[in-house]
Design an enzyme around this catalytic site. Sequence first.
Site, PDB file in Angstrom:
ATOM      1  N   PHE A  31       0.997  -1.215   0.031  1.00 44.68           N
ATOM      2  CA  PHE A  31       0.030  -0.093   0.016  1.00 44.68           C
ATOM      3  C   PHE A  31       0.785   1.148   0.170  1.00 44.68           C
ATOM      4  O   PHE A  31       1.743   1.414   0.860  1.00 44.68           O
ATOM      5  CB  PHE A  31      -0.767   0.187   1.261  1.00 44.68           C
ATOM      6  CG  PHE A  31      -1.551   1.289   1.370  1.00 44.68           C
ATOM      7  CD1 PHE A  31      -2.966   1.219   0.627  1.00 44.68           C
ATOM      8  CD2 PHE A  31      -1.749   2.118   2.155  1.00 44.68           C
ATOM      9  CE1 PHE A  31      -3.841   2.173   0.736  1.00 44.68           C
ATOM     10  CE2 PHE A  31      -2.455   3.406   2.170  1.00 44.68           C
ATOM     11  CZ  PHE A  31      -3.757   3.132   1.645  1.00 44.68           C
ATOM     12  N   ASN A  55      -3.093   1.575  10.612  1.00 45.50           N
ATOM     13  CA  ASN A  55      -3.969   1.869   9.521  1.00 45.50           C
ATOM     14  C   ASN A  55      -4.458   0.768   8.914  1.00 45.50           C
ATOM     15  O   ASN A  55      -3.739   0.103   7.849  1.00 45.50           O
ATOM     16  CB  ASN A  55      -3.162   2.754   8.643  1.00 45.50           C
ATOM     17  CG  ASN A  55      -3.980   3.070   7.607  1.00 45.50           C
ATOM     18  OD1 ASN A  55      -5.217   2.956   7.351  1.00 45.50           O
ATOM     19  ND2 ASN A  55      -3.246   3.570   6.292  1.00 45.50           N
ATOM     20  N   PRO A  56      -5.424   0.062   9.532  1.00 54.21           N
ATOM     21  CA  PRO A  56      -5.971  -1.453   8.932  1.00 54.21           C
ATOM     22  C   PRO A  56      -6.496  -1.260   7.709  1.00 54.21           C
ATOM     23  O   PRO A  56      -7.077  -0.333   7.364  1.00 54.21           O
ATOM     24  CB  PRO A  56      -6.525  -1.802  10.108  1.00 54.21           C
ATOM     25  CG  PRO A  56      -7.255  -0.600  10.576  1.00 54.21           C
ATOM     26  CD  PRO A  56      -6.259   0.369  10.476  1.00 54.21           C
TER      27      PRO A  56
END
Length: 284
Positions: free
Chosen positions: A88, A187-188
């Site tokens: 990400f 920050n899942p």
Amino acid sequence: MTFLLDEIALATARLAEAGVPSPRTDAEEIAAFVHGVRRSELHTVKDADFDALFWEGVARREAREPLQHITGHAYFRYLELAVGPGVFVPRPETEVVAGWAIETLREMDVTAPLVVDLGTGSGAIALSIAQEVALAEVHAVEVDPGAYTWAKRNISEHGQGRTHLHPEDLAEALPELNGKVDLVISNPPYIPPGAIPRDPEVRDYDPSRALYGSGEDGLGEVRAVERTARRLLRPGGWVVVEHADEQGRAVYLTFPEDKGWRDVRLRQDLTRRDRFVTARLGQD
């Protein structure tokens, strides 16, 4: 006007037509990357040194491939991180989340804070905390093999020996630290299954495992963070969890008083959108 600057102007028009949000900046970043100079030095590139690979990079960005995949790096606070397919790409709004955690850790009456970053991805949050909080010891958790590889690379370069990477699931991570941690941050993944991100850079290139949460509302991993934080934190320790702007109330309610949480707050990013929730584990 040099030949390269002329080509950047043409590329800017192409990227703008393709819907790229920051066409001039991206064209200049690609040019700087290809020619091995800083953006402020683009005017120094001689016409004879123009590299046609610039247009290959522009074509990739025109197809909405993330700029960070083209250049191989992403900026996050004071770091330049290696990123690419399989991890990400860290976003500016997450810098606000990390910033809150950093300020809170600096205000703690703790000489060497113990921090856990659940789902570290590229390692952006964990490394920023280790860099900006003196003597902080940071444990970064990442179960996805692709993201783990990128985090390992970044921690090897920036970790300063105080950032430790663990290939564990965030729901069961680090039992050896139970009751000892000063701050847990995450920050899942939180996008609900079936939802389609608007931006092609996210939808088509970010790994789905980093985007889509479990459960109908996508908040399964947020609930796992709550349970893990409750297990890891010492009394008085803090948890910080990022979420989508429309999920603020639901995430806020994930940290109820009857589970020991105190001072639960819904906080905003720089655009004044709900972005993260903070809570303190009670001492009673």
